[in-house]
Design a protein around this motif. Structure first.
Motif, PDB file in Angstrom:
ATOM      1  N   LEU A  77      27.370 -15.959  17.147  1.00  0.00           N
ATOM      2  CA  LEU A  77      27.434 -14.727  17.943  1.00  0.00           C
ATOM      3  C   LEU A  77      26.396 -13.713  17.468  1.00  0.00           C
ATOM      4  CD1 LEU A  77      31.279 -14.288  18.463  1.00  0.00           C
ATOM      5  CD2 LEU A  77      29.553 -14.806  20.195  1.00  0.00           C
ATOM      6  N   ALA A  78      26.218 -13.591  16.156  1.00  0.00           N
ATOM      7  CA  ALA A  78      25.207 -12.660  15.642  1.00  0.00           C
ATOM      8  C   ALA A  78      23.799 -13.120  16.026  1.00  0.00           C
ATOM      9  CB  ALA A  78      25.334 -12.535  14.124  1.00  0.00           C
ATOM     10  N   VAL A  79      23.527 -14.416  15.942  1.00  0.00           N
ATOM     11  CA  VAL A  79      22.220 -14.935  16.349  1.00  0.00           C
ATOM     12  C   VAL A  79      22.019 -14.720  17.851  1.00  0.00           C
ATOM     13  CG1 VAL A  79      20.862 -17.055  16.643  1.00  0.00           C
ATOM     14  CG2 VAL A  79      21.973 -16.577  14.463  1.00  0.00           C
ATOM     15  N   GLY A  80      23.066 -14.961  18.641  1.00  0.00           N
ATOM     16  CA  GLY A  80      22.971 -14.737  20.090  1.00  0.00           C
ATOM     17  C   GLY A  80      22.690 -13.280  20.421  1.00  0.00           C
ATOM     18  N   LEU A  81      23.339 -12.375  19.708  1.00  0.00           N
ATOM     19  CA  LEU A  81      23.081 -10.947  19.922  1.00  0.00           C
ATOM     20  C   LEU A  81      21.648 -10.602  19.528  1.00  0.00           C
ATOM     21  CD1 LEU A  81      24.197  -8.182  20.742  1.00  0.00           C
ATOM     22  CD2 LEU A  81      24.932  -7.888  18.366  1.00  0.00           C
ATOM     23  N   LEU A  84      19.410 -11.748  22.269  1.00  0.00           N
ATOM     24  CA  LEU A  84      19.530 -10.836  23.411  1.00  0.00           C
ATOM     25  C   LEU A  84      18.724  -9.562  23.162  1.00  0.00           C
ATOM     26  CD1 LEU A  84      20.869 -10.211  26.158  1.00  0.00           C
ATOM     27  CD2 LEU A  84      22.730  -9.170  24.859  1.00  0.00           C
ATOM     28  N   LEU A  85      18.828  -9.006  21.960  1.00  0.00           N
ATOM     29  CA  LEU A  85      18.044  -7.811  21.635  1.00  0.00           C
ATOM     30  C   LEU A  85      16.548  -8.094  21.694  1.00  0.00           C
ATOM     31  CD1 LEU A  85      20.122  -6.339  18.665  1.00  0.00           C
ATOM     32  CD2 LEU A  85      19.919  -5.417  20.981  1.00  0.00           C
ATOM     33  N   LEU A  88      15.484  -8.117  25.192  1.00  0.00           N
ATOM     34  CA  LEU A  88      15.481  -6.760  25.759  1.00  0.00           C
ATOM     35  C   LEU A  88      14.396  -5.889  25.139  1.00  0.00           C
ATOM     36  CD1 LEU A  88      19.327  -6.137  25.999  1.00  0.00           C
ATOM     37  CD2 LEU A  88      17.732  -6.703  27.852  1.00  0.00           C
ATOM     38  N   ASP A  89      13.390  -6.512  24.523  1.00  0.00           N
ATOM     39  CA  ASP A  89      12.210  -5.839  23.983  1.00  0.00           C
ATOM     40  C   ASP A  89      12.491  -5.030  22.722  1.00  0.00           C
ATOM     41  OD1 ASP A  89       9.490  -5.726  24.135  1.00  0.00           O
ATOM     42  OD2 ASP A  89       9.448  -3.884  25.333  1.00  0.00           O
ATOM     43  N   LEU A  90      13.516  -5.396  21.988  1.00  0.00           N
ATOM     44  CA  LEU A  90      13.776  -4.824  20.664  1.00  0.00           C
ATOM     45  C   LEU A  90      13.510  -5.928  19.638  1.00  0.00           C
ATOM     46  CD1 LEU A  90      17.057  -2.889  21.470  1.00  0.00           C
ATOM     47  CD2 LEU A  90      14.803  -1.908  21.061  1.00  0.00           C
ATOM     48  N   THR A  95      15.116  -9.857  15.680  1.00  0.00           N
ATOM     49  CA  THR A  95      14.793 -10.889  14.688  1.00  0.00           C
ATOM     50  C   THR A  95      15.388 -10.554  13.328  1.00  0.00           C
ATOM     51  OG1 THR A  95      12.654  -9.830  14.353  1.00  0.00           O
ATOM     52  CG2 THR A  95      12.708 -11.750  15.802  1.00  0.00           C
ATOM     53  N   LEU A  96      15.482  -9.278  13.008  1.00  0.00           N
ATOM     54  CA  LEU A  96      16.149  -8.890  11.763  1.00  0.00           C
ATOM     55  C   LEU A  96      17.624  -9.298  11.795  1.00  0.00           C
ATOM     56  CD1 LEU A  96      15.836  -7.472   9.043  1.00  0.00           C
ATOM     57  CD2 LEU A  96      16.408  -5.333  10.182  1.00  0.00           C
ATOM     58  N   LEU A  97      18.273  -9.119  12.934  1.00  0.00           N
ATOM     59  CA  LEU A  97      19.677  -9.527  13.070  1.00  0.00           C
ATOM     60  C   LEU A  97      19.826 -11.045  12.944  1.00  0.00           C
ATOM     61  CD1 LEU A  97      22.577  -8.667  13.560  1.00  0.00           C
ATOM     62  CD2 LEU A  97      22.141  -8.826  16.011  1.00  0.00           C
ATOM     63  N   ILE A  98      18.887 -11.796  13.470  1.00  0.00           N
ATOM     64  CA  ILE A  98      18.930 -13.257  13.331  1.00  0.00           C
ATOM     65  C   ILE A  98      18.816 -13.636  11.856  1.00  0.00           C
ATOM     66  CG2 ILE A  98      17.682 -15.399  13.836  1.00  0.00           C
ATOM     67  CD1 ILE A  98      16.937 -14.118  16.553  1.00  0.00           C
ATOM     68  N   GLY A  99      17.890 -13.027  11.131  1.00  0.00           N
ATOM     69  CA  GLY A  99      17.736 -13.312   9.710  1.00  0.00           C
ATOM     70  C   GLY A  99      18.974 -12.944   8.913  1.00  0.00           C
ATOM     71  N   VAL A 100      19.555 -11.800   9.207  1.00  0.00           N
ATOM     72  CA  VAL A 100      20.765 -11.356   8.503  1.00  0.00           C
ATOM     73  C   VAL A 100      21.932 -12.294   8.828  1.00  0.00           C
ATOM     74  CG1 VAL A 100      22.466  -9.484   8.390  1.00  0.00           C
ATOM     75  CG2 VAL A 100      20.027  -8.970   8.273  1.00  0.00           C
ATOM     76  N   ALA A 101      22.008 -12.777  10.064  1.00  0.00           N
ATOM     77  CA  ALA A 101      23.078 -13.715  10.432  1.00  0.00           C
ATOM     78  C   ALA A 101      22.962 -15.008   9.633  1.00  0.00           C
ATOM     79  CB  ALA A 101      23.029 -14.010  11.930  1.00  0.00           C
TER      80      ALA A 101
END
Length: 165
Positions: A77-81, A84-85, A88-90, A95-101
């Protein structure tokens, strides 16, 4: 004569004999006729695979399927979010959220005894893989241009020598 060969008892006896046939030198039947490994060498052919250490359910068996697999669902779910970010051009935040996940997956694999399908290989290999990929993705997300949040001097010098302006 062929009727005796095809009788249920004869077929069952043949199947039992085929099951007990030792096909490789590393197993031999014990006193009860069950093949038993006699050496620590691996057999030439495996018939199944063992679950990785920690690959059991993360919740009790009577819990619904999502609750039994909560560690991998949290990481996915964190990687999916993050994806999605990114869509949405963030880019940096996604990518930081993917790494943290992925880093969180490594921590879960280290701390939680049974992580369900998050356990893919041995515990050590999973931790190194999730942690290494998560750290690389997070660092790259922090260093992305323009206006990087993290600047590593020797990388800037390396870039200066490889790309001319």
């Amino acid at each position: 004569m062929s009727a005796e060969r095809n009788s249920p008892d004869a077929v069952e006896a043949r199947e039992r004999d085929e099951e007990l046939t030792v096909r490789d030198p590393v197993s031999a039947p014990d006193a009860e006729g069950v093949p038993r490994r006699t050496t620590r060498r691996f057999p030439l052919f495996t018939r199944d695979t063992a679950r990785p250490e920690g690959g059991g359910r993360a919740a009790s068996g009577d819990a619904p399927a999502p609750a039994r697999q909560w560690p991998i669902l949290a990481v996915l779910l964190a990687v999916g979010l993050g994806l999605l970010l990114t869509a949405l051009d963030l880019f940096r935040l996604g990518t930081l959220l993917i790494g943290v996940a992925l880093l969180a997956g490594a921590v879960l694999r280290w701390l939680v005894p049974d992580v369900g399908m998050l356990a893919v290989r041995s515990r050590f290999t999973d931790i190194v893989t999730y942690g290494g990929l998560g750290l690389a993705i997070a660092l790259l997300a922090l260093m992305v241009q323009p206006n990087p949040w993290l600047e590593i001097p020797f990388l800037k010098d390396t870039l200066h020598f490889t790309v001319s302006s």
